[in-house]
Design a protein around this motif. Structure first.
Motif, PDB file in Angstrom:
ATOM      1  N   PHE A  97       7.019   2.594  16.335  1.00 16.70           N
ATOM      2  CA  PHE A  97       7.610   2.119  15.081  1.00 16.70           C
ATOM      3  C   PHE A  97       6.558   2.018  13.985  1.00 16.70           C
ATOM      4  O   PHE A  97       6.899   1.847  12.814  1.00 16.70           O
ATOM      5  N   ILE A  98       5.263   2.084  14.350  1.00 18.24           N
ATOM      6  CA  ILE A  98       4.204   2.087  13.339  1.00 18.24           C
ATOM      7  C   ILE A  98       3.918   3.520  12.906  1.00 18.24           C
ATOM      8  O   ILE A  98       3.944   3.853  11.733  1.00 18.24           O
ATOM      9  N   ARG A  99       3.606   4.383  13.884  1.00 16.46           N
ATOM     10  CA  ARG A  99       3.439   5.815  13.619  1.00 16.46           C
ATOM     11  C   ARG A  99       3.337   6.529  14.958  1.00 16.46           C
ATOM     12  O   ARG A  99       3.063   5.907  15.982  1.00 16.46           O
ATOM     13  N   THR A 100       3.537   7.832  14.961  1.00 20.67           N
ATOM     14  CA  THR A 100       3.555   8.585  16.216  1.00 20.67           C
ATOM     15  C   THR A 100       2.525   9.706  16.233  1.00 20.67           C
ATOM     16  O   THR A 100       2.514  10.521  17.135  1.00 20.67           O
ATOM     17  N   THR A 101       1.648   9.753  15.245  1.00 25.63           N
ATOM     18  CA  THR A 101       0.757  10.897  15.115  1.00 25.63           C
ATOM     19  C   THR A 101      -0.599  10.709  15.778  1.00 25.63           C
ATOM     20  O   THR A 101      -1.509  11.502  15.581  1.00 25.63           O
ATOM     21  N   GLY A 102      -0.760   9.659  16.579  1.00 20.74           N
ATOM     22  CA  GLY A 102      -2.017   9.470  17.281  1.00 20.74           C
ATOM     23  C   GLY A 102      -3.189   9.316  16.339  1.00 20.74           C
ATOM     24  O   GLY A 102      -3.090   8.683  15.290  1.00 20.74           O
ATOM     25  N   PHE A 103      -4.317   9.942  16.692  1.00 18.91           N
ATOM     26  CA  PHE A 103      -5.543   9.792  15.911  1.00 18.91           C
ATOM     27  C   PHE A 103      -5.833  11.024  15.060  1.00 18.91           C
ATOM     28  O   PHE A 103      -6.980  11.468  14.943  1.00 18.91           O
ATOM     29  N   SER A 104      -4.800  11.575  14.454  1.00 21.02           N
ATOM     30  CA  SER A 104      -5.017  12.645  13.486  1.00 21.02           C
ATOM     31  C   SER A 104      -5.728  12.070  12.266  1.00 21.02           C
ATOM     32  O   SER A 104      -5.762  10.848  12.053  1.00 21.02           O
ATOM     33  N   ARG A 105      -6.303  12.941  11.461  1.00 19.17           N
ATOM     34  CA  ARG A 105      -6.999  12.488  10.248  1.00 19.17           C
ATOM     35  C   ARG A 105      -6.057  11.681   9.362  1.00 19.17           C
ATOM     36  O   ARG A 105      -6.411  10.597   8.873  1.00 19.17           O
ATOM     37  N   GLU A 106      -4.852  12.184   9.179  1.00 15.06           N
ATOM     38  CA  GLU A 106      -3.887  11.508   8.309  1.00 15.06           C
ATOM     39  C   GLU A 106      -3.540  10.125   8.859  1.00 15.06           C
ATOM     40  O   GLU A 106      -3.419   9.157   8.107  1.00 15.06           O
ATOM     41  N   SER A 107      -3.383  10.037  10.171  1.00 17.07           N
ATOM     42  CA  SER A 107      -3.013   8.778  10.795  1.00 17.07           C
ATOM     43  C   SER A 107      -4.114   7.738  10.645  1.00 17.07           C
ATOM     44  O   SER A 107      -3.853   6.573  10.315  1.00 17.07           O
ATOM     45  N   ILE A 108      -5.351   8.137  10.891  1.00 22.70           N
ATOM     46  CA  ILE A 108      -6.475   7.202  10.783  1.00 22.70           C
ATOM     47  C   ILE A 108      -6.622   6.699   9.352  1.00 22.70           C
ATOM     48  O   ILE A 108      -6.784   5.484   9.120  1.00 22.70           O
ATOM     49  N   ILE A 109      -6.536   7.590   8.385  1.00 22.73           N
ATOM     50  CA  ILE A 109      -6.668   7.185   6.980  1.00 22.73           C
ATOM     51  C   ILE A 109      -5.537   6.235   6.595  1.00 22.73           C
ATOM     52  O   ILE A 109      -5.755   5.203   5.949  1.00 22.73           O
ATOM     53  N   GLU A 110      -4.319   6.573   7.002  1.00 25.04           N
ATOM     54  CA  GLU A 110      -3.177   5.699   6.716  1.00 25.04           C
ATOM     55  C   GLU A 110      -3.379   4.319   7.328  1.00 25.04           C
ATOM     56  O   GLU A 110      -3.100   3.285   6.689  1.00 25.04           O
ATOM     57  N   ALA A 111      -3.866   4.275   8.571  1.00 28.38           N
ATOM     58  CA  ALA A 111      -4.063   3.004   9.262  1.00 28.38           C
ATOM     59  C   ALA A 111      -5.127   2.158   8.570  1.00 28.38           C
ATOM     60  O   ALA A 111      -4.938   0.947   8.364  1.00 28.38           O
ATOM     61  N   VAL A 112      -6.241   2.770   8.215  1.00 27.48           N
ATOM     62  CA  VAL A 112      -7.318   2.029   7.557  1.00 27.48           C
ATOM     63  C   VAL A 112      -6.856   1.492   6.208  1.00 27.48           C
ATOM     64  O   VAL A 112      -7.079   0.314   5.888  1.00 27.48           O
ATOM     65  N   GLU A 113      -6.202   2.332   5.424  1.00 26.70           N
ATOM     66  CA  GLU A 113      -5.727   1.879   4.106  1.00 26.70           C
ATOM     67  C   GLU A 113      -4.760   0.717   4.241  1.00 26.70           C
ATOM     68  O   GLU A 113      -4.803  -0.248   3.466  1.00 26.70           O
ATOM     69  N   GLY A 114      -3.865   0.799   5.228  1.00 26.34           N
ATOM     70  CA  GLY A 114      -2.904  -0.284   5.436  1.00 26.34           C
ATOM     71  C   GLY A 114      -3.582  -1.579   5.832  1.00 26.34           C
ATOM     72  O   GLY A 114      -3.240  -2.663   5.322  1.00 26.34           O
ATOM     73  N   SER A 115      -4.550  -1.492   6.739  1.00 22.14           N
ATOM     74  CA  SER A 115      -5.261  -2.693   7.179  1.00 22.14           C
ATOM     75  C   SER A 115      -6.054  -3.317   6.028  1.00 22.14           C
ATOM     76  O   SER A 115      -6.062  -4.540   5.866  1.00 22.14           O
ATOM     77  N   LEU A 116      -6.722  -2.494   5.240  1.00 22.30           N
ATOM     78  CA  LEU A 116      -7.497  -3.027   4.111  1.00 22.30           C
ATOM     79  C   LEU A 116      -6.603  -3.807   3.148  1.00 22.30           C
ATOM     80  O   LEU A 116      -6.970  -4.889   2.668  1.00 22.30           O
ATOM     81  N   LYS A 117      -5.439  -3.264   2.891  1.00 18.41           N
ATOM     82  CA  LYS A 117      -4.514  -3.926   1.966  1.00 18.41           C
ATOM     83  C   LYS A 117      -4.047  -5.256   2.529  1.00 18.41           C
ATOM     84  O   LYS A 117      -4.039  -6.280   1.829  1.00 18.41           O
ATOM     85  N   ARG A 118      -3.640  -5.248   3.807  1.00 15.40           N
ATOM     86  CA  ARG A 118      -3.130  -6.480   4.416  1.00 15.40           C
ATOM     87  C   ARG A 118      -4.227  -7.538   4.550  1.00 15.40           C
ATOM     88  O   ARG A 118      -3.969  -8.737   4.398  1.00 15.40           O
ATOM     89  N   LEU A 119      -5.445  -7.106   4.831  1.00 13.48           N
ATOM     90  CA  LEU A 119      -6.552  -8.030   5.063  1.00 13.48           C
ATOM     91  C   LEU A 119      -7.209  -8.524   3.765  1.00 13.48           C
ATOM     92  O   LEU A 119      -8.119  -9.353   3.819  1.00 13.48           O
ATOM     93  N   ASN A 120      -6.769  -8.006   2.637  1.00 12.95           N
ATOM     94  CA  ASN A 120      -7.355  -8.392   1.346  1.00 12.95           C
ATOM     95  C   ASN A 120      -8.870  -8.179   1.341  1.00 12.95           C
ATOM     96  O   ASN A 120      -9.650  -9.062   0.966  1.00 12.95           O
ATOM     97  N   THR A 121      -9.277  -6.985   1.773  1.00 11.72           N
ATOM     98  CA  THR A 121     -10.700  -6.688   1.828  1.00 11.72           C
ATOM     99  C   THR A 121     -10.936  -5.233   1.447  1.00 11.72           C
ATOM    100  O   THR A 121     -10.009  -4.409   1.487  1.00 11.72           O
ATOM    101  N   ASP A 122     -12.175  -4.923   1.088  1.00 10.35           N
ATOM    102  CA  ASP A 122     -12.545  -3.549   0.750  1.00 10.35           C
ATOM    103  C   ASP A 122     -13.130  -2.799   1.933  1.00 10.35           C
ATOM    104  O   ASP A 122     -13.302  -1.579   1.868  1.00 10.35           O
ATOM    105  N   TYR A 123     -13.451  -3.531   3.009  1.00  9.69           N
ATOM    106  CA  TYR A 123     -14.107  -2.878   4.148  1.00  9.69           C
ATOM    107  C   TYR A 123     -13.815  -3.627   5.443  1.00  9.69           C
ATOM    108  O   TYR A 123     -13.515  -4.819   5.445  1.00  9.69           O
TER     109      TYR A 123
END
Length: 346
Positions: A97-123
Protein backbone atom coordinates in the motif's frame (compact mmCIF):
# COMPACT_ATOMS: atom_id res chain seq x y z
CA UNK A 1 24.79 7.53 29.04
CA UNK A 2 27.58 5.83 27.11
CA UNK A 3 28.48 6.71 23.54
CA UNK A 4 30.02 5.09 20.49
CA UNK A 5 30.79 6.29 16.97
CA UNK A 6 28.96 5.27 13.84
CA UNK A 7 31.65 3.22 12.04
CA UNK A 8 33.78 5.10 9.50
CA UNK A 9 32.39 8.45 10.71
CA UNK A 10 33.03 11.04 13.40
CA UNK A 11 29.36 10.93 14.45
CA UNK A 12 28.95 10.12 18.14
CA UNK A 13 25.77 8.25 19.08
CA UNK A 14 24.33 7.06 22.36
CA UNK A 15 24.74 3.33 22.91
CA UNK A 16 21.00 3.27 23.61
CA UNK A 17 18.93 4.26 20.58
CA UNK A 18 15.29 5.27 20.95
CA UNK A 19 13.02 3.02 18.91
CA UNK A 20 9.75 4.54 17.75
CA UNK A 21 7.62 1.90 16.04
CA UNK A 22 4.68 2.09 18.48
CA UNK A 23 4.03 5.80 18.00
CA UNK A 24 0.83 6.37 16.07
CA UNK A 25 -0.76 3.10 17.18
CA UNK A 26 0.01 2.00 20.75
CA UNK A 27 1.25 5.50 21.61
CA UNK A 28 -0.26 8.90 20.85
CA UNK A 29 1.63 11.89 19.47
CA UNK A 30 1.73 13.40 22.96
CA UNK A 31 3.23 10.20 24.40
CA UNK A 32 5.79 10.03 21.59
CA UNK A 33 6.84 13.61 22.35
CA UNK A 34 7.06 12.76 26.05
CA UNK A 35 9.31 9.77 25.31
CA UNK A 36 11.63 11.85 23.13
CA UNK A 37 11.84 14.57 25.79
CA UNK A 38 12.69 12.02 28.48
CA UNK A 39 15.20 10.15 26.31
CA UNK A 40 17.09 13.35 25.45
CA UNK A 41 17.17 14.31 29.14
CA UNK A 42 18.86 10.94 29.79
CA UNK A 43 21.55 11.58 27.20
CA UNK A 44 20.08 9.72 24.22
CA UNK A 45 20.85 11.45 20.91
CA UNK A 46 20.01 8.63 18.47
CA UNK A 47 16.48 7.92 17.16
CA UNK A 48 15.45 5.14 14.76
CA UNK A 49 12.28 5.14 12.68
CA UNK A 50 10.90 4.01 9.30
CA UNK A 51 8.35 5.05 6.72
CA UNK A 52 6.42 1.84 7.52
CA UNK A 53 5.91 2.63 11.21
CA UNK A 54 3.89 2.21 13.34
CA UNK A 55 3.83 -1.57 13.42
CA UNK A 56 1.67 -3.53 12.63
CA UNK A 57 1.68 -1.96 9.18
CA UNK A 58 -1.67 -0.56 8.10
CA UNK A 59 -2.75 1.67 5.18
CA UNK A 60 -4.42 4.16 7.52
CA UNK A 61 -1.45 4.51 9.87
CA UNK A 62 1.72 4.14 7.82
CA UNK A 63 4.26 6.92 8.30
CA UNK A 64 2.48 8.36 11.35
CA UNK A 65 5.59 7.73 13.42
CA UNK A 66 7.73 9.93 11.17
CA UNK A 67 5.08 12.66 11.39
CA UNK A 68 5.17 12.52 15.20
CA UNK A 69 8.94 12.93 15.18
CA UNK A 70 8.53 15.77 12.69
CA UNK A 71 6.13 17.70 14.90
CA UNK A 72 8.54 17.25 17.83
CA UNK A 73 11.41 18.69 15.76
CA UNK A 74 9.22 21.59 14.70
CA UNK A 75 8.15 22.29 18.27
CA UNK A 76 11.65 22.11 19.78
CA UNK A 77 13.87 23.26 16.93
CA UNK A 78 16.53 20.78 18.00
CA UNK A 79 17.05 18.69 14.86
CA UNK A 80 20.80 19.33 15.00
CA UNK A 81 21.04 17.62 18.40
CA UNK A 82 19.66 14.28 17.15
CA UNK A 83 21.24 11.60 14.98
CA UNK A 84 18.28 10.33 12.98
CA UNK A 85 17.91 6.99 11.18
CA UNK A 86 15.01 5.99 8.95
CA UNK A 87 14.24 3.25 6.41
CA UNK A 88 12.65 2.56 3.04
CA UNK A 89 10.25 -0.39 2.87
CA UNK A 90 11.15 -3.42 0.80
CA UNK A 91 8.86 -5.21 -1.59
CA UNK A 92 6.34 -7.28 0.39
CA UNK A 93 2.63 -7.95 0.73
CA UNK A 94 2.48 -5.98 3.98
CA UNK A 95 3.94 -2.84 2.40
CA UNK A 96 2.38 -2.79 -1.05
CA UNK A 97 0.00 0.00 0.00
CA UNK A 98 3.07 2.27 0.21
CA UNK A 99 4.70 1.25 -3.09
CA UNK A 100 5.53 -1.91 -5.04
CA UNK A 101 8.63 -0.92 -6.98
CA UNK A 102 11.24 -2.16 -4.53
CA UNK A 103 14.56 -0.31 -4.54
CA UNK A 104 14.41 1.24 -7.98
CA UNK A 105 15.90 4.71 -8.33
CA UNK A 106 12.43 6.26 -8.51
CA UNK A 107 11.27 4.37 -5.43
CA UNK A 108 14.25 5.36 -3.29
CA UNK A 109 13.98 9.04 -4.26
CA UNK A 110 10.23 9.03 -3.59
CA UNK A 111 10.78 7.39 -0.19
CA UNK A 112 13.50 9.82 0.89
CA UNK A 113 11.51 12.88 -0.20
CA UNK A 114 8.45 11.62 1.67
CA UNK A 115 10.39 10.94 4.86
CA UNK A 116 12.11 14.34 4.77
CA UNK A 117 8.76 16.08 4.48
CA UNK A 118 7.14 14.11 7.29
CA UNK A 119 10.17 14.45 9.57
CA UNK A 120 10.42 18.23 9.07
CA UNK A 121 14.09 17.95 8.22
CA UNK A 122 16.46 18.56 5.32
CA UNK A 123 18.53 15.43 5.89
CA UNK A 124 18.54 11.92 7.38
CA UNK A 125 21.76 10.81 9.09
CA UNK A 126 21.49 7.07 8.38
CA UNK A 127 19.18 5.88 5.62
CA UNK A 128 18.51 2.14 5.71
CA UNK A 129 17.03 -0.51 3.42
CA UNK A 130 14.42 -2.06 5.72
CA UNK A 131 14.75 -5.59 4.33
CA UNK A 132 16.18 -7.25 1.20
CA UNK A 133 14.37 -7.30 -2.10
CA UNK A 134 15.44 -10.95 -2.35
CA UNK A 135 13.13 -13.65 -0.96
CA UNK A 136 15.13 -14.12 2.22
CA UNK A 137 15.28 -13.16 5.88
CA UNK A 138 11.58 -12.72 6.48
CA UNK A 139 10.22 -12.72 10.02
CA UNK A 140 9.87 -16.24 11.33
CA UNK A 141 12.11 -17.76 8.67
CA UNK A 142 15.29 -19.39 9.90
CA UNK A 143 18.06 -19.84 7.36
CA UNK A 144 18.11 -19.56 3.58
CA UNK A 145 16.04 -21.73 1.23
CA UNK A 146 16.56 -21.14 -2.46
CA UNK A 147 13.36 -19.95 -4.14
CA UNK A 148 13.17 -20.55 -7.89
CA UNK A 149 10.27 -18.09 -8.09
CA UNK A 150 12.54 -15.29 -6.90
CA UNK A 151 13.45 -13.39 -10.06
CA UNK A 152 15.57 -10.77 -8.30
CA UNK A 153 18.45 -9.50 -10.39
CA UNK A 154 21.47 -8.10 -8.61
CA UNK A 155 20.88 -4.33 -8.53
CA UNK A 156 23.03 -3.49 -5.52
CA UNK A 157 25.34 -1.30 -7.61
CA UNK A 158 22.38 0.72 -8.91
CA UNK A 159 20.89 1.04 -5.40
CA UNK A 160 24.17 2.42 -4.06
CA UNK A 161 24.45 4.81 -7.02
CA UNK A 162 21.07 6.30 -6.14
CA UNK A 163 22.00 6.59 -2.47
CA UNK A 164 25.31 8.20 -3.47
CA UNK A 165 23.45 10.83 -5.49
CA UNK A 166 21.19 11.57 -2.50
CA UNK A 167 24.27 11.95 -0.30
CA UNK A 168 25.73 14.41 -2.80
CA UNK A 169 22.46 16.37 -2.66
CA UNK A 170 22.74 16.50 1.14
CA UNK A 171 19.48 14.63 1.72
CA UNK A 172 21.08 11.66 3.47
CA UNK A 173 24.48 11.40 5.13
CA UNK A 174 25.17 7.67 5.42
CA UNK A 175 23.76 4.30 4.36
CA UNK A 176 22.68 1.31 6.43
CA UNK A 177 21.16 -2.10 5.73
CA UNK A 178 18.64 -4.06 7.77
CA UNK A 179 17.43 -7.64 8.14
CA UNK A 180 20.33 -8.71 5.95
CA UNK A 181 22.16 -12.01 5.52
CA UNK A 182 25.95 -12.47 5.51
CA UNK A 183 25.89 -12.80 1.70
CA UNK A 184 23.86 -9.63 1.24
CA UNK A 185 26.02 -7.71 3.68
CA UNK A 186 29.22 -8.67 1.88
CA UNK A 187 27.72 -7.80 -1.51
CA UNK A 188 27.01 -4.27 -0.35
CA UNK A 189 30.48 -3.95 1.12
CA UNK A 190 32.08 -5.45 -1.98
CA UNK A 191 30.47 -2.87 -4.28
CA UNK A 192 31.69 0.04 -2.21
CA UNK A 193 35.20 -1.44 -2.08
CA UNK A 194 35.45 -2.03 -5.82
CA UNK A 195 33.78 1.27 -6.74
CA UNK A 196 35.24 3.97 -4.54
CA UNK A 197 32.55 6.54 -5.36
CA UNK A 198 29.78 4.37 -3.93
CA UNK A 199 28.79 4.80 -0.27
CA UNK A 200 29.74 2.13 2.22
CA UNK A 201 27.07 0.61 4.46
CA UNK A 202 28.12 1.61 7.98
CA UNK A 203 25.42 -0.17 10.02
CA UNK A 204 23.26 -3.27 9.90
CA UNK A 205 19.98 -3.35 11.84
CA UNK A 206 19.09 -6.95 12.68
CA UNK A 207 17.34 -8.67 15.59
CA UNK A 208 19.58 -9.64 18.48
CA UNK A 209 18.60 -10.77 21.96
CA UNK A 210 18.95 -13.68 24.40
CA UNK A 211 16.39 -15.71 22.42
CA UNK A 212 17.82 -14.94 18.99
CA UNK A 213 21.60 -14.73 18.71
CA UNK A 214 21.74 -15.78 15.06
CA UNK A 215 23.69 -12.59 14.30
CA UNK A 216 26.65 -14.40 15.85
CA UNK A 217 26.59 -16.96 13.02
CA UNK A 218 28.53 -15.22 10.25
CA UNK A 219 27.41 -11.64 10.71
CA UNK A 220 29.28 -10.92 13.94
CA UNK A 221 32.59 -11.72 12.27
CA UNK A 222 31.69 -9.51 9.33
CA UNK A 223 30.71 -6.77 11.75
CA UNK A 224 34.03 -6.90 13.57
CA UNK A 225 36.35 -7.39 10.59
CA UNK A 226 34.59 -4.98 8.23
CA UNK A 227 33.53 -2.46 10.89
CA UNK A 228 29.83 -2.45 10.07
CA UNK A 229 28.07 -1.77 13.36
CA UNK A 230 25.05 -3.66 14.65
CA UNK A 231 21.96 -1.65 15.51
CA UNK A 232 20.24 -4.35 17.53
CA UNK A 233 16.45 -4.38 17.38
CA UNK A 234 13.98 -6.40 19.50
CA UNK A 235 16.52 -6.65 22.36
CA UNK A 236 13.61 -7.73 24.61
CA UNK A 237 11.96 -9.99 22.04
CA UNK A 238 8.61 -8.16 21.74
CA UNK A 239 8.69 -7.70 25.53
CA UNK A 240 8.96 -11.43 26.24
CA UNK A 241 12.34 -10.89 27.91
CA UNK A 242 10.77 -8.53 30.42
CA UNK A 243 9.19 -11.64 31.96
CA UNK A 244 5.71 -10.14 31.88
CA UNK A 245 4.24 -13.05 29.90
CA UNK A 246 5.63 -15.81 32.14
CA UNK A 247 3.10 -18.04 33.85
CA UNK A 248 0.70 -17.65 30.96
CA UNK A 249 0.01 -14.02 31.78
CA UNK A 250 -1.38 -11.69 29.15
CA UNK A 251 -1.08 -8.11 30.43
CA UNK A 252 -3.72 -5.71 29.16
CA UNK A 253 -2.41 -3.40 26.47
CA UNK A 254 0.83 -5.32 25.96
CA UNK A 255 2.10 -5.98 22.46
CA UNK A 256 1.45 -9.71 22.22
CA UNK A 257 -1.93 -9.32 23.93
CA UNK A 258 -2.95 -6.72 21.34
CA UNK A 259 -1.36 -8.54 18.40
CA UNK A 260 -1.46 -12.30 19.12
CA UNK A 261 -0.03 -13.11 15.68
CA UNK A 262 3.33 -11.83 16.92
CA UNK A 263 4.44 -15.25 18.15
CA UNK A 264 8.09 -15.11 17.14
CA UNK A 265 9.32 -15.20 20.73
CA UNK A 266 6.47 -17.21 22.24
CA UNK A 267 7.22 -20.82 21.26
CA UNK A 268 7.37 -23.47 23.95
CA UNK A 269 11.17 -23.57 23.85
CA UNK A 270 11.40 -19.77 23.91
CA UNK A 271 9.19 -19.66 27.01
CA UNK A 272 11.30 -22.36 28.67
CA UNK A 273 14.47 -20.40 27.94
CA UNK A 274 12.90 -17.16 29.18
CA UNK A 275 12.01 -18.86 32.47
CA UNK A 276 15.63 -19.95 32.88
CA UNK A 277 16.88 -16.43 32.14
CA UNK A 278 14.36 -15.03 34.62
CA UNK A 279 15.61 -17.35 37.35
CA UNK A 280 19.22 -16.38 36.61
CA UNK A 281 18.35 -12.68 36.83
CA UNK A 282 16.46 -13.10 40.12
CA UNK A 283 19.34 -15.08 41.63
CA UNK A 284 21.64 -12.15 40.89
CA UNK A 285 19.34 -9.33 42.02
CA UNK A 286 18.68 -8.16 38.47
CA UNK A 287 15.47 -7.53 36.60
CA UNK A 288 15.18 -9.83 33.58
CA UNK A 289 14.72 -6.82 31.28
CA UNK A 290 17.87 -5.11 32.48
CA UNK A 291 19.90 -8.32 32.32
CA UNK A 292 18.72 -8.95 28.76
CA UNK A 293 19.49 -5.40 27.67
CA UNK A 294 22.83 -5.28 29.48
CA UNK A 295 23.85 -8.46 27.64
CA UNK A 296 23.17 -6.80 24.28
CA UNK A 297 24.93 -3.63 25.43
CA UNK A 298 28.07 -5.63 26.24
CA UNK A 299 28.59 -7.17 22.79
CA UNK A 300 31.74 -5.94 21.00
CA UNK A 301 29.97 -5.73 17.62
CA UNK A 302 27.19 -3.48 18.95
CA UNK A 303 27.00 0.14 17.87
CA UNK A 304 23.64 0.91 19.48
CA UNK A 305 20.82 -0.98 21.17
CA UNK A 306 17.38 0.05 19.89
CA UNK A 307 14.97 0.06 22.80
CA UNK A 308 11.24 0.69 22.61
CA UNK A 309 8.63 1.29 25.26
CA UNK A 310 4.97 2.18 25.53
CA UNK A 311 5.31 3.94 28.89
CA UNK A 312 7.82 6.21 30.58
CA UNK A 313 8.21 3.61 33.34
CA UNK A 314 9.34 1.00 30.81
CA UNK A 315 11.54 3.54 29.05
CA UNK A 316 13.25 4.47 32.32
CA UNK A 317 14.06 0.85 33.18
CA UNK A 318 15.33 0.16 29.68
CA UNK A 319 17.58 3.22 29.55
CA UNK A 320 19.01 2.44 33.00
CA UNK A 321 20.34 -0.85 31.61
CA UNK A 322 23.30 1.15 30.27
CA UNK A 323 24.60 1.34 33.86
CA UNK A 324 24.33 -2.42 34.46
CA UNK A 325 27.52 -4.45 34.16
CA UNK A 326 27.01 -8.20 34.13
CA UNK A 327 29.37 -10.27 36.26
CA UNK A 328 31.39 -13.15 34.87
CA UNK A 329 29.08 -15.46 36.81
CA UNK A 330 25.99 -14.05 35.11
CA UNK A 331 27.61 -14.17 31.67
CA UNK A 332 28.58 -17.79 32.29
CA UNK A 333 25.01 -18.56 33.33
CA UNK A 334 23.68 -16.94 30.15
CA UNK A 335 25.96 -19.12 28.03
CA UNK A 336 24.85 -22.26 29.86
CA UNK A 337 21.19 -21.48 29.19
CA UNK A 338 21.99 -20.57 25.58
CA UNK A 339 23.71 -23.93 25.09
CA UNK A 340 20.65 -25.71 26.49
CA UNK A 341 18.17 -23.62 24.44
CA UNK A 342 20.05 -22.21 21.44
CA UNK A 343 18.18 -19.53 19.50
CA UNK A 344 14.60 -20.71 20.18
CA UNK A 345 13.17 -17.72 18.29
CA UNK A 346 13.93 -17.44 14.54
Amino acid sequence: MKYTHLPHTDIEVSKICLGTMTWGNQNTEEEGHEQMDYAVDQGINFFDTAELYPIPAHPDRHSLTEKIIGTWFKKNGNRDKIVLASKIVGRAEMSKFIRTTGFSRESIIEAVEGSLKRLNTDYIDVYQLHWPERNTNYFGKRGYAHDISDHWEDNIHQVLETLRDLIREGKIRHVGISNETPWGTMRFLEESKVHATLPRAITIQNPYNLLNRLFEVGLSEISMREQIGLLAYSPLGFGVLSGKYLGGRSPEGSRITLFPNYKRYSSKTAIEATQKYYELAMANDLSLAQMALAFVNSRPFLTSNIIGATSIKQLKENIESIDVTLSDEVLKGIEEIHNQHPNPAP
